[in-house]
Motif scaffolding. Structure first.
Motif, mmCIF file in Angstrom:
data_model
loop_
_atom_site.group_PDB
_atom_site.id
_atom_site.type_symbol
_atom_site.label_atom_id
_atom_site.label_comp_id
_atom_site.label_asym_id
_atom_site.label_seq_id
_atom_site.Cartn_x
_atom_site.Cartn_y
_atom_site.Cartn_z
ATOM 1 N N ILE A 5 32.027 25.252 37.682
ATOM 2 C CA ILE A 5 31.750 26.701 38.071
ATOM 3 C C ILE A 5 33.302 27.231 38.441
ATOM 4 C CG2 ILE A 5 30.863 28.360 39.487
ATOM 5 C CD1 ILE A 5 28.992 27.256 37.386
ATOM 6 N N SER A 6 34.077 26.504 39.333
ATOM 7 C CA SER A 6 35.234 26.934 39.648
ATOM 8 C C SER A 6 36.399 27.024 38.511
ATOM 9 C CB SER A 6 35.847 26.243 40.661
ATOM 10 O OG SER A 6 34.993 26.187 42.063
ATOM 11 N N GLN A 7 36.219 26.072 37.732
ATOM 12 C CA GLN A 7 37.068 25.904 36.520
ATOM 13 C C GLN A 7 36.875 27.268 35.611
ATOM 14 O OE1 GLN A 7 36.475 22.009 35.754
ATOM 15 N NE2 GLN A 7 38.564 21.375 35.831
ATOM 16 N N MET A 8 35.459 27.037 35.347
ATOM 17 C CA MET A 8 34.991 28.170 34.322
ATOM 18 C C MET A 8 35.285 29.724 34.878
ATOM 19 S SD MET A 8 32.045 30.444 33.429
ATOM 20 C CE MET A 8 32.000 30.719 35.326
ATOM 21 N N MET A 9 35.316 29.981 36.199
ATOM 22 C CA MET A 9 35.630 31.125 36.759
ATOM 23 C C MET A 9 37.193 31.521 36.480
ATOM 24 S SD MET A 9 33.767 30.961 40.315
ATOM 25 C CE MET A 9 34.375 32.647 40.855
ATOM 26 N N ALA A 10 38.036 30.517 36.470
ATOM 27 C CA ALA A 10 39.654 30.596 36.208
ATOM 28 C C ALA A 10 40.063 30.824 34.723
ATOM 29 C CB ALA A 10 40.253 29.573 36.780
ATOM 30 N N VAL A 11 39.243 30.065 33.864
ATOM 31 C CA VAL A 11 39.462 29.942 32.464
ATOM 32 C C VAL A 11 38.783 31.297 31.605
ATOM 33 C CG1 VAL A 11 40.458 27.904 32.509
ATOM 34 C CG2 VAL A 11 37.990 28.121 31.744
ATOM 35 N N VAL A 12 37.520 31.614 31.852
ATOM 36 C CA VAL A 12 37.103 32.556 31.152
ATOM 37 C C VAL A 12 37.346 33.742 31.236
ATOM 38 C CG1 VAL A 12 34.542 33.754 30.853
ATOM 39 C CG2 VAL A 12 34.701 31.244 31.034
ATOM 40 N N ALA A 13 37.904 34.325 32.402
ATOM 41 C CA ALA A 13 38.485 35.597 32.728
ATOM 42 C C ALA A 13 39.677 35.775 31.974
ATOM 43 C CB ALA A 13 38.802 35.593 34.263
ATOM 44 N N GLU A 14 40.279 34.695 31.513
ATOM 45 C CA GLU A 14 41.669 34.930 30.825
ATOM 46 C C GLU A 14 41.586 34.519 29.425
ATOM 47 O OE1 GLU A 14 44.883 32.900 33.078
ATOM 48 O OE2 GLU A 14 44.278 34.020 34.915
ATOM 49 N N VAL A 55 38.816 40.617 25.694
ATOM 50 C CA VAL A 55 38.409 42.041 25.402
ATOM 51 C C VAL A 55 38.392 42.762 26.886
ATOM 52 C CG1 VAL A 55 36.512 43.254 24.774
ATOM 53 C CG2 VAL A 55 37.389 41.834 23.215
ATOM 54 N N PHE A 56 37.738 41.968 27.878
ATOM 55 C CA PHE A 56 37.592 42.486 28.979
ATOM 56 C C PHE A 56 38.962 42.701 29.721
ATOM 57 C CE2 PHE A 56 33.229 40.181 30.127
ATOM 58 C CZ PHE A 56 32.469 41.112 29.517
ATOM 59 N N GLU A 57 38.989 43.720 30.481
ATOM 60 C CA GLU A 57 40.291 44.179 31.502
ATOM 61 C C GLU A 57 39.921 44.289 32.748
ATOM 62 O OE1 GLU A 57 41.756 48.161 29.843
ATOM 63 O OE2 GLU A 57 41.233 47.223 27.853
ATOM 64 N N GLY A 58 40.599 43.609 33.635
ATOM 65 C CA GLY A 58 40.591 43.848 35.134
ATOM 66 C C GLY A 58 39.164 42.880 35.495
ATOM 67 N N PHE A 59 39.045 41.745 34.803
ATOM 68 C CA PHE A 59 37.892 41.164 35.039
ATOM 69 C C PHE A 59 37.966 40.326 36.325
ATOM 70 C CE2 PHE A 59 35.167 37.157 34.899
ATOM 71 C CZ PHE A 59 34.127 37.760 34.324
ATOM 72 N N ARG A 60 36.797 40.383 37.117
ATOM 73 C CA ARG A 60 36.909 39.507 38.375
ATOM 74 C C ARG A 60 35.347 39.179 38.758
ATOM 75 N NH1 ARG A 60 36.063 41.124 43.661
ATOM 76 N NH2 ARG A 60 35.474 43.367 43.897
ATOM 77 N N TYR A 61 35.278 37.962 39.315
ATOM 78 C CA TYR A 61 33.930 37.730 40.059
ATOM 79 C C TYR A 61 33.885 38.427 41.394
ATOM 80 C CZ TYR A 61 32.814 34.721 35.912
ATOM 81 O OH TYR A 61 32.497 34.408 34.822
ATOM 82 N N ARG A 62 32.698 38.971 41.646
ATOM 83 C CA ARG A 62 32.752 39.536 42.814
ATOM 84 C C ARG A 62 31.705 38.553 43.730
ATOM 85 N NH1 ARG A 62 30.717 45.934 41.298
ATOM 86 N NH2 ARG A 62 28.777 44.828 41.525
ATOM 87 N N ARG A 63 30.782 37.952 43.382
ATOM 88 C CA ARG A 63 29.924 36.987 44.226
ATOM 89 C C ARG A 63 29.481 35.661 43.368
ATOM 90 N NH1 ARG A 63 24.784 40.020 46.712
ATOM 91 N NH2 ARG A 63 24.787 40.958 44.576
ATOM 92 N N VAL A 64 29.297 34.778 43.989
ATOM 93 C CA VAL A 64 28.866 33.610 43.295
ATOM 94 C C VAL A 64 27.673 33.134 44.267
ATOM 95 C CG1 VAL A 64 29.491 31.298 42.646
ATOM 96 C CG2 VAL A 64 31.144 33.099 42.366
ATOM 97 N N LEU A 65 26.646 32.737 43.425
ATOM 98 C CA LEU A 65 25.336 32.341 44.093
ATOM 99 C C LEU A 65 24.856 31.122 43.465
ATOM 100 C CD1 LEU A 65 23.621 35.901 44.417
ATOM 101 C CD2 LEU A 65 24.820 34.811 46.440
#
Length: 136
Positions: A5-14, A55-65
């Protein structure tokens, strides 16, 4: 937090497709908010997620559950001038690879803009002709 999950959050956003693929199970299922069929397989899902990240701009994760194999990641982004929020619902297998990736988004206007932007992005990617024919 699970390392996948940590890795996915870093690479999908970019949109780093080459780093997304190793996180996916061979028969991963991807359920996008813009297309009614399920994408299946590491190569097509990595390609789709790579384009989405661009395609997404300014993508960020706000919460992780989540814990164990089930995760919900709330995000925000822009698609052109439109704001969007959504949730990535992710299931991992016993090896820690992503086996199911479902996305829910709102508002509708932003989802429609995402669909148009994704169609334009993949129009020049010859791989999608083969991927789409596999969905038929």
């Amino acid at each position: 937090m699970h390392p996948t999950i940590s890795q996915m959050m870093a690479v999908v956003a970019e949109g780093r497709e080459d780093e997304i693929a190793p996180l996916l199970a061979e028969e991963v299922q991807f359920l996008p908010p813009t297309y009614w069929k399920t994408w299946v397989g590491r190569a097509p899902v990595a390609a789709v997620l790579g384009h989405v990240g661009r395609v997404f701009e300014g993508f960020r994760y706000r919460r992780v559950l989540g814990q164990g194999v089930d995760w919900a990641l709330e995000f925000e982004c822009k698609i052109g001038a439109l704001d969007a929020v959504g949730v990535d619902l992710i299931t991992l297998d016993e090896a820690g690879l992503i086996v199911r990736f479902e996305v829910a988004m709102r508002p509708l206007k932003s989802v429609e803009a995402l669909r148009a932007a994704m169609n334009a992005a993949v129009a020049g990617d010859a791989r999608f002709l083969a991927f789409r024919s596999a969905l038929q």
